[in-house]
Enzyme design. Sequence first.
Site, mmCIF file in Angstrom:
data_model
loop_
_atom_site.group_PDB
_atom_site.id
_atom_site.type_symbol
_atom_site.label_atom_id
_atom_site.label_comp_id
_atom_site.label_asym_id
_atom_site.label_seq_id
_atom_site.Cartn_x
_atom_site.Cartn_y
_atom_site.Cartn_z
ATOM 1 N N GLY A 194 0.823 -1.209 0.000
ATOM 2 C CA GLY A 194 0.000 0.000 0.000
ATOM 3 C C GLY A 194 0.851 1.250 0.000
ATOM 4 C CG ASN A 195 -0.307 4.623 -1.684
ATOM 5 O OD1 ASN A 195 -0.980 5.527 -1.210
ATOM 6 N ND2 ASN A 195 -0.740 3.869 -2.693
ATOM 7 N NE ARG A 196 5.098 7.028 4.505
ATOM 8 C CZ ARG A 196 5.225 6.709 5.789
ATOM 9 N NH1 ARG A 196 4.274 7.012 6.648
ATOM 10 N NH2 ARG A 196 6.309 6.095 6.212
ATOM 11 C CB SER A 197 -2.816 8.190 -0.755
ATOM 12 O OG SER A 197 -3.868 9.081 -1.052
ATOM 13 C CB ALA A 219 -1.285 7.268 -4.097
#
Length: 228
Positions: A33-36, A100
Amino acid sequence: LARGTAGGDLAGRHVVVSAGGTREPIDPVRFIGNRSSGLQGYALARTAAARGARVTLVSANVSLPDPAGTRVVPVGSAEEMRKAVLEAAADADAVVMAAAVADFRPADYRGSKIKKSEGTGPEPIALVKNADILAELGQRRRAGQVIVGFAAETDDVLANGRAKLARKGSDLLVVNEVGEHLTFGRPDNAAVILGADGSRTDVARGAKEALADTVWDLVAARLEPPAP
Ligand code: CTP
Ligand code: CA
């Protein structure tokens, strides 16, 4: 600018906004995943609705309440987001890719949980590239459709932004500098918005709503006048 659903400057328009960050499943319990946080995309959806647009919000993995007056399409992975965005974009006047989107996904989804006791050590996770939704939108664009991308950059922010705008074939690219303590999960944002026509609009650090309104100003200026 005129506001309100009846007389806003986006009245009669359908806009699609993607928000949040995709999750690429590894096994039934894990993902890449990512930090969005989704805050900027949700601000875009909310402000477009306030300016009269019909809004489709394709939302990946956010924990935010649905913005009033929008249609929310929840998605998980980049491929799910691609399907939902391309479908909604078919009759859209503008598409803003604030999400993102993961560049890569695990090559093989493991149907059962990977156990640490299996084999001798951790297996590397092979990755494959995801489709570039923004580039695809640029290729498939309808006449008069306005396409907006976001660029998260940590270095050479402007040079990378210009190159990315050209590569993606979008009309506008909102370039912001990201880092662990900048942008992600914060209520405020700062950006430079580059136009394919060579324009540059600097947006000082402020509420994500203010940046969203500037994006819609630039989109509205590029939309063809409504049919009489
Ligand atoms: N994007 C997309 N599909 C992808 C990857 C990115 O639609 N598979 C969109 C994002 O939503 C964003 C824009 O492309 O609007 C730019 O994303 P960014 O990650 O900055 O650019 P990339 O082209 O992925 O390049 P890189 O990550 O290598 O900088
Ligand atoms: Ca990327």
